[in-house]
Design a protein around this motif. Sequence first.
Motif, short mmCIF file in Angstrom:
data_model
loop_
_atom_site.label_atom_id
_atom_site.label_comp_id
_atom_site.label_asym_id
_atom_site.label_seq_id
_atom_site.Cartn_x
_atom_site.Cartn_y
_atom_site.Cartn_z
N ARG A 1 51.98 44.91 74.57
CA ARG A 1 50.64 45.49 74.69
C ARG A 1 49.65 44.87 73.69
NH1 ARG A 1 54.45 49.14 75.94
NH2 ARG A 1 54.06 50.58 77.65
N GLU A 2 50.18 44.56 72.50
CA GLU A 2 49.29 43.96 71.50
C GLU A 2 48.74 42.62 72.00
OE1 GLU A 2 48.34 45.66 69.08
OE2 GLU A 2 49.85 47.26 69.06
N ALA A 3 49.61 41.88 72.69
CA ALA A 3 49.16 40.58 73.21
C ALA A 3 48.08 40.79 74.26
CB ALA A 3 50.35 39.83 73.82
N ILE A 4 48.22 41.85 75.06
CA ILE A 4 47.20 42.14 76.07
C ILE A 4 45.86 42.42 75.39
CG2 ILE A 4 46.47 43.84 77.78
CD1 ILE A 4 49.35 44.00 78.71
N VAL A 5 45.90 43.26 74.36
CA VAL A 5 44.65 43.58 73.65
C VAL A 5 44.05 42.30 73.06
CG1 VAL A 5 43.68 44.78 71.67
CG2 VAL A 5 45.31 45.94 73.15
N ARG A 6 44.92 41.47 72.48
CA ARG A 6 44.44 40.27 71.80
C ARG A 6 43.89 39.25 72.79
NH1 ARG A 6 49.02 39.51 69.26
NH2 ARG A 6 49.64 37.77 70.57
N LEU A 7 44.63 39.04 73.89
CA LEU A 7 44.27 37.93 74.78
C LEU A 7 43.30 38.35 75.89
CD1 LEU A 7 47.80 36.33 74.98
CD2 LEU A 7 45.81 35.48 73.74
N VAL A 8 43.44 39.57 76.37
CA VAL A 8 42.56 40.00 77.46
C VAL A 8 41.24 40.53 76.90
CG1 VAL A 8 42.30 41.54 79.42
CG2 VAL A 8 44.52 40.51 78.95
N TYR A 9 41.35 41.34 75.86
CA TYR A 9 40.14 41.98 75.33
C TYR A 9 39.67 41.34 74.03
CZ TYR A 9 41.08 45.63 78.74
OH TYR A 9 41.30 46.32 79.89
N GLN A 10 40.24 40.20 73.67
CA GLN A 10 39.88 39.51 72.44
C GLN A 10 39.89 40.46 71.25
OE1 GLN A 10 36.49 36.99 72.97
NE2 GLN A 10 37.54 35.98 74.64
N ARG B 1 39.84 64.63 71.62
CA ARG B 1 40.49 65.91 71.47
C ARG B 1 41.85 66.03 72.17
NH1 ARG B 1 37.17 70.69 71.03
NH2 ARG B 1 37.65 71.33 73.14
N TRP B 2 42.08 65.24 73.22
CA TRP B 2 43.19 65.57 74.08
C TRP B 2 44.44 64.72 73.90
CZ3 TRP B 2 43.45 69.96 76.71
CH2 TRP B 2 42.27 70.68 76.90
N GLY B 3 44.35 63.66 73.12
CA GLY B 3 45.51 62.79 72.96
C GLY B 3 46.64 63.49 72.21
N ASN B 4 47.87 63.16 72.57
CA ASN B 4 49.03 63.72 71.89
C ASN B 4 49.45 62.74 70.80
OD1 ASN B 4 51.49 64.64 71.04
ND2 ASN B 4 52.36 64.90 73.08
N GLU B 5 49.20 63.11 69.54
CA GLU B 5 49.47 62.16 68.45
C GLU B 5 50.95 61.90 68.28
OE1 GLU B 5 47.55 64.98 67.72
OE2 GLU B 5 45.63 63.96 68.03
N LYS B 6 51.78 62.87 68.78
CA LYS B 6 53.21 62.71 68.55
C LYS B 6 53.87 61.76 69.56
CE LYS B 6 53.42 67.25 67.58
NZ LYS B 6 53.68 68.35 68.35
N LEU B 7 53.10 61.33 70.52
CA LEU B 7 53.64 60.41 71.53
C LEU B 7 54.15 59.14 70.84
CD1 LEU B 7 53.43 61.42 74.40
CD2 LEU B 7 51.56 59.82 74.78
N PRO B 8 55.39 58.71 71.12
CA PRO B 8 55.92 57.52 70.44
C PRO B 8 55.15 56.26 70.85
CG PRO B 8 57.39 58.21 72.20
CD PRO B 8 56.35 59.27 72.09
N HIS B 9 54.97 55.38 69.90
CA HIS B 9 54.32 54.10 70.17
C HIS B 9 55.30 52.98 69.86
CE1 HIS B 9 49.93 55.66 69.58
NE2 HIS B 9 50.61 56.34 70.46
N PRO B 10 56.38 52.87 70.63
CA PRO B 10 57.40 51.88 70.28
C PRO B 10 56.84 50.46 70.35
CG PRO B 10 57.77 52.74 72.48
CD PRO B 10 56.65 53.54 71.89
N ALA B 11 57.22 49.65 69.36
CA ALA B 11 56.81 48.25 69.40
C ALA B 11 57.59 47.55 70.51
CB ALA B 11 57.07 47.59 68.06
#
Lengths: 324, 587
Positions: free
Chosen positions: B342-351, B367-377
């Motif tokens: 995903r990081e590559a997508i952000v870097r390459l698609v959205y600069q 307000r609505w995001g679940n902060e506990k949602l895992p963000h696995p690398a």
Amino acid sequence: MRYLLRRLSHALFLLAGVSILAFLFTALAPGTYFDEMRLNPQIAPETVTALRAQYGFDKPLPVRYASWLRSVIHGEMGFSFAYNGPVAPLLLVRARNTLLLTITATLLAWGIALPLGVWSADRLGRLPDRLLSWATAGLLVIPDLAVALGLLVLAVRSGWFPTGGMASVDFETLSPFNKLRDLALHMILPVTALVLSSLPLLVRHVRAAVADVLNAPFLLAAVGHGIRKRTLLYRYALPAAANPLISLFGFSIGVLLSGSLLIEVVMSWPGLGPLLLEAVLARDLYVVVGGILGSTLFLVGGNLLADLLLYWADPRIRTESGAR
Amino acid sequence: MRSIVLLLLFVFVGHQAIAFPQEKIGKEELLVLPGEVGRAGGRLVVSLRGEPKTLNPLIAADARSREVIGVMQADLVHINRATQQTEPALAKSWKISPDGLSYTIVLRRGLKFSDGQPLDADDVLFTFRVYLDENVHAPQRDLLMVGGKPITVRKVDEHTVVFQLAKTYGVGERLFDGLAILPRHLLEKRYEEGKLGQIGSLATAADQWAGLGPFRLKEYVAGQRLVLERNPYYWKSDAQGGRLPYLDELVFLFVPNADAQVLKFQSGETDMISQVGAENFSVLSKQQHGYTMVDAGPGLEYNFLFFNLNDSIEKTSPDIQRKQKWFREVNFRQAVSAAVDREAIVRLVYQGRGAALWGLVAPGNRRWGNEKLPHPARSLDRARTLLKEAGFSWSNGPDGGSTLLDSDGKSVEFSILTSSTNADRAKMAALIQDDLKQLGMRVQVVPLESRSLLDRVTQSRDYDACIMGIASYDADANSDISVWLSSGGLHLWSPSQAHPATSWEAEIDRLIEEQMSARTFEQRKKLYDRAQEILAENQPMIFLASPNILAGAKNSIGNFHPAVLEPYVLWNVEQLYLKNGMENATR
């Protein structure tokens, strides 16, 4: 007269055929105008179904074609889903803008191509002719899109010309003279792009046609009589070379409505181009069919006009059809 | 640092405190807006990507029409695009009954439509009668159906109306946002004739159209521009009592595409630009003369990959049915998710101007995001383990590359559809293709024209996988309801199900239904968090990234504060002004 009638009936058949095919193909394209509404979370599927029914989308194709034909006779050309109104007024306003652009460009292109072609034919094989050939070949291979984009870059960098559009924002408040000036300023870039894209072909055709007749015995005889070069070229050579050029002119008229669509989209010209592109993408199908029908009408009309001109210009065609 | 934050908070609260007292000018109860006081006069030019289709809120279906209508109409209660909270608009105040079923709304007194006709409770009654009339087919009707029944509206007096709901509704007063109050005096006759759908075309005469928004119709030139003028009866004033809006004129220029918008802005022909792509943004940022580009942070658009999980209907080809055996395997979907960079997508698609995404709630939603949602690398090892557990294996090809095989020994190959008109998603697809190749999956990317794509996904359902994006229209959880519910049309991996196909879909249905009628935000948030967790475990949608909202304006524009909610730069159009001595010279 009989000739004219025959050509007219052909044209009618052609129009009917094109309308059926256009209708069929646009209807066959996957997806409908209402599909995007389905993706709108605020609109319930039942509402979309109701809308489809309201616009007759649940009926079979022939029924829809018949009702469309009825609206064509009433001068409405069908119904635009997106604009929620008849198609004809939508097309008319934009066709006017398109024609303003294309007629200017066509006249200009022919006005340049004729003398240039004759001039080049007169110097056949010599350096100026060869240079011109290369130049036209060069122009011919550059895509229209590149020409248009190049001109736009020029406009942004230099600030001399507006970057597309047809009028300034304060157009309504200008004096008549300034209105004309504003319009002309906005037309320069798209007209240039159009002329550059059609010019090379025209020049080459004029050159070839005139070069063909320059060696004809009657012209050699005219040279022998000491007729002036100018008169010789324009009074005698050009009319004799006219036949292929008249056909080409008919074609130029035929593409008046459709030849500038790409340039219009690139240059934000408020003509048929942006409207039709959007209609195709949105599946606003009666607008698409209307656009196709309009350009077919011009194509058929242009050919008809060319045939009539040929009939008038070339006695051979007259006697041929008169003998029948 | 902390003290600055506190200070900001304090200033903010201070503003809130003076935001709502009603100042009376004559008999009118104007809404006083806090914030920088501007200068009256001038004209603002913005471009629209294509032509709006109608001025009629009852039939407007496209974003451009809605944007134009947004500055010509007003609602009872409005969601502030910057704070994402509701605030009073035409309603001076509202009260929700203890059982949560009736909303009493008190209108501001002395307000007038843009043609000078007064607004009263009858206009509100008329408006909602029209919206709820089945024969009008207004898209608003579906928003006003709560618990399967239409909301009823009752007039108490000239300035008070009561809305009665059949069931408690968690969205609360947000419901009223965007519901334009219509001028009864202009529309009633056409409504009785059943012709409401036919009015409000752009060619409408200026004196035949009115609204309660900051601007009113002045002139329309087909294919070229729409000119709006200041509504002299607008019901807001600035902190010094000056009546808003500041601008005399607002001009929408129609241009066919995003690049033309950029050119117009760059050459100074337009004053503001929004929804700029990352590439154009960096070009514009490099040569800022006379204008400033602003990155407002991640918006509410979420892009995702999903697999065809539709129940085998007779239309599905045997080929797709065979592949669905993999797609239905949770491990397979989790492995794909683990392999996507995903990081590559952000870097390459959205600069770099975007945010990686692991859940449906985009980071722009405060307000609505679940902060506990895992963000696995990204982890190819984890992906391989997951696949191995599910019975997949690898064979080494002659060229050294390995091929992923399913339990029947067939190689794993599928195609991903993307919209050919969206360059960003096409790039994402290419990156994912490469990511999955490292797992031994052979992926083809198939760009399709967008209507054909929709047709394949929602109608014929003849596809393997697809990348799409959805932009929520509001920060509230309910704006994505048709994505969540298994009966929803945007439940894209298997839309409009009669019964939930899996137990976890049933569980999500239950949670979402429950949060819809829960009363407090905390209750709703808890249920919604759980739904987000279930979605993340099962990965029917593999979330990719969310682009930032990028915008720009000439330095001469005051109060320019782009928001991440639509309309990104025009949400505070009544407060935009041209700074002193920098009056835009006509070109």
